[in-house]
Design a protein around this motif. Structure first.
Motif, PDB file in Angstrom:
ATOM      1  N   PRO A   1      46.985  36.537  38.831  1.00 59.20           N
ATOM      2  CA  PRO A   1      48.183  37.366  38.612  1.00 59.20           C
ATOM      3  C   PRO A   1      47.889  38.750  38.031  1.00 59.20           C
ATOM      4  O   PRO A   1      48.688  39.664  38.192  1.00 59.20           O
ATOM      5  N   SER A   2      46.733  38.908  37.392  1.00 63.75           N
ATOM      6  CA  SER A   2      46.400  40.202  36.784  1.00 63.75           C
ATOM      7  C   SER A   2      45.550  41.087  37.686  1.00 63.75           C
ATOM      8  O   SER A   2      45.165  42.187  37.281  1.00 63.75           O
ATOM      9  N   LEU A   3      45.253  40.638  38.891  1.00 62.23           N
ATOM     10  CA  LEU A   3      44.351  41.384  39.779  1.00 62.23           C
ATOM     11  C   LEU A   3      45.054  41.914  41.018  1.00 62.23           C
ATOM     12  O   LEU A   3      46.118  41.438  41.401  1.00 62.23           O
ATOM     13  N   SER A   4      44.384  42.853  41.661  1.00 66.02           N
ATOM     14  CA  SER A   4      44.852  43.370  42.947  1.00 66.02           C
ATOM     15  C   SER A   4      44.549  42.355  44.046  1.00 66.02           C
ATOM     16  O   SER A   4      43.769  41.418  43.855  1.00 66.02           O
ATOM     17  N   ALA A   5      45.126  42.603  45.203  1.00 63.74           N
ATOM     18  CA  ALA A   5      44.846  41.754  46.357  1.00 63.74           C
ATOM     19  C   ALA A   5      43.356  41.778  46.688  1.00 63.74           C
ATOM     20  O   ALA A   5      42.785  40.756  47.095  1.00 63.74           O
ATOM     21  N   GLN A   6      42.715  42.927  46.502  1.00 67.58           N
ATOM     22  CA  GLN A   6      41.277  43.027  46.757  1.00 67.58           C
ATOM     23  C   GLN A   6      40.495  42.100  45.825  1.00 67.58           C
ATOM     24  O   GLN A   6      39.576  41.407  46.260  1.00 67.58           O
ATOM     25  N   GLY A   7      40.843  42.077  44.544  1.00 69.44           N
ATOM     26  CA  GLY A   7      40.155  41.215  43.595  1.00 69.44           C
ATOM     27  C   GLY A   7      40.326  39.741  43.928  1.00 69.44           C
ATOM     28  O   GLY A   7      39.377  38.960  43.852  1.00 69.44           O
ATOM     29  N   VAL A   8      41.541  39.370  44.306  1.00 66.15           N
ATOM     30  CA  VAL A   8      41.812  37.982  44.689  1.00 66.15           C
ATOM     31  C   VAL A   8      40.985  37.611  45.918  1.00 66.15           C
ATOM     32  O   VAL A   8      40.376  36.536  45.969  1.00 66.15           O
ATOM     33  N   ALA A   9      40.923  38.498  46.894  1.00 66.29           N
ATOM     34  CA  ALA A   9      40.140  38.229  48.099  1.00 66.29           C
ATOM     35  C   ALA A   9      38.651  38.155  47.787  1.00 66.29           C
ATOM     36  O   ALA A   9      37.935  37.293  48.314  1.00 66.29           O
ATOM     37  N   THR A  10      38.173  39.034  46.931  1.00 64.74           N
ATOM     38  CA  THR A  10      36.752  39.015  46.542  1.00 64.74           C
ATOM     39  C   THR A  10      36.407  37.671  45.926  1.00 64.74           C
ATOM     40  O   THR A  10      35.414  37.037  46.289  1.00 64.74           O
TER      41      THR A  10
ATOM     42  N   THR B   1      35.443  47.275  36.549  1.00 62.97           N
ATOM     43  CA  THR B   1      36.011  46.749  37.786  1.00 62.97           C
ATOM     44  C   THR B   1      34.960  46.839  38.880  1.00 62.97           C
ATOM     45  O   THR B   1      34.269  47.856  38.999  1.00 62.97           O
ATOM     46  N   ALA B   2      34.852  45.777  39.668  1.00 61.03           N
ATOM     47  CA  ALA B   2      33.962  45.768  40.836  1.00 61.03           C
ATOM     48  C   ALA B   2      34.645  44.961  41.932  1.00 61.03           C
ATOM     49  O   ALA B   2      35.042  43.817  41.702  1.00 61.03           O
ATOM     50  N   SER B   3      34.783  45.551  43.089  1.00 61.20           N
ATOM     51  CA  SER B   3      35.409  44.895  44.240  1.00 61.20           C
ATOM     52  C   SER B   3      36.767  44.293  43.892  1.00 61.20           C
ATOM     53  O   SER B   3      37.135  43.231  44.371  1.00 61.20           O
ATOM     54  N   GLY B   4      37.501  44.976  43.013  1.00 59.67           N
ATOM     55  CA  GLY B   4      38.825  44.539  42.633  1.00 59.67           C
ATOM     56  C   GLY B   4      38.861  43.525  41.495  1.00 59.67           C
ATOM     57  O   GLY B   4      39.928  43.171  41.010  1.00 59.67           O
ATOM     58  N   LEU B   5      37.707  43.046  41.073  1.00 65.33           N
ATOM     59  CA  LEU B   5      37.636  42.108  39.949  1.00 65.33           C
ATOM     60  C   LEU B   5      37.511  42.905  38.653  1.00 65.33           C
ATOM     61  O   LEU B   5      36.655  43.777  38.536  1.00 65.33           O
ATOM     62  N   VAL B   6      38.342  42.599  37.680  1.00 68.14           N
ATOM     63  CA  VAL B   6      38.327  43.267  36.382  1.00 68.14           C
ATOM     64  C   VAL B   6      37.641  42.315  35.408  1.00 68.14           C
ATOM     65  O   VAL B   6      37.993  41.140  35.327  1.00 68.14           O
ATOM     66  N   TYR B   7      36.636  42.822  34.688  1.00 73.00           N
ATOM     67  CA  TYR B   7      35.874  41.938  33.814  1.00 73.00           C
ATOM     68  C   TYR B   7      35.390  42.649  32.559  1.00 73.00           C
ATOM     69  O   TYR B   7      35.290  43.867  32.502  1.00 73.00           O
TER      70      TYR B   7
END
Length: 154
Positions: free
Chosen positions: A28-37, A134-140
């Motif tokens: 829920p806190s990520l973009s569609a790109q992060g979810v797909a990654t 952030t990398a490939s839509g993943l926030v860490y």
């Protein structure tokens, strides 16, 4: 509960746990790109490929079912730690992390923790090691710990 190395027979159950826990707690806190990654990284095919590499992947099994999964990449980086949502807060993650860190081969163990998981990693002795990235839509949050103190603290 038994902690053991993941086998090819476990990859579908491990993938399902990762995707379910991620969908509830992180997606829920990520973009569609992060979810797909993440979907690509946690797929059964990706787990199967990583079983062939220099990764230790452990599963927690209870009553014949996989309840959690943890992965240590190249003996130095925690790449996955997920517990089935209905088994959280029951020591499964703690048992997986403790077992996983026995395979550490570096003096400093790192993790790219999703923001919701930072408190959990802090309980295992990990500390923040830099700014949120952030990398490939993943926030860490980069975190690390010397593996000799990485046993759970609380």
């Amino acid at each position: 509960m038994i902690i053991r190395p993941m086998t090819p027979d476990d990859v579908h159950a491990a993938s399902a746990i990762c995707l379910q826990a991620f969908t509830i707690g992180v997606a829920p806190s990520l973009s569609a790109q992060g979810v797909a990654t993440f979907g690509g990284v946690a797929s059964a095919e990706a787990f199967t490929a990583r079983l062939q590499g220099d990764n230790v992947i452990l599963v927690a099994v209870d009553e014949g079912k996989v309840r959690g999964v943890a992965e240590l990449k190249e003996g130095r980086h925690v790449a996955m730690l997920f517990v089935a949502p209905d088994c959280q807060q029951r020591g499964v993650g703690r048992a997986l992390m403790t077992a996983l860190l026995t395979h550490a081969r570096a003096p400093l163990i790192t993790v790219s923790a999703s923001l919701p998981s930072v408190p959990a990693y802090a309980r295992y002795g990990f500390v923040c090691a830099g700014d949120v990235a952030t990398a490939s839509g993943l926030v860490y949050q980069p975190m690390h710990t010397p593996h000799h103190i990485a046993a759970p603290v609380g």
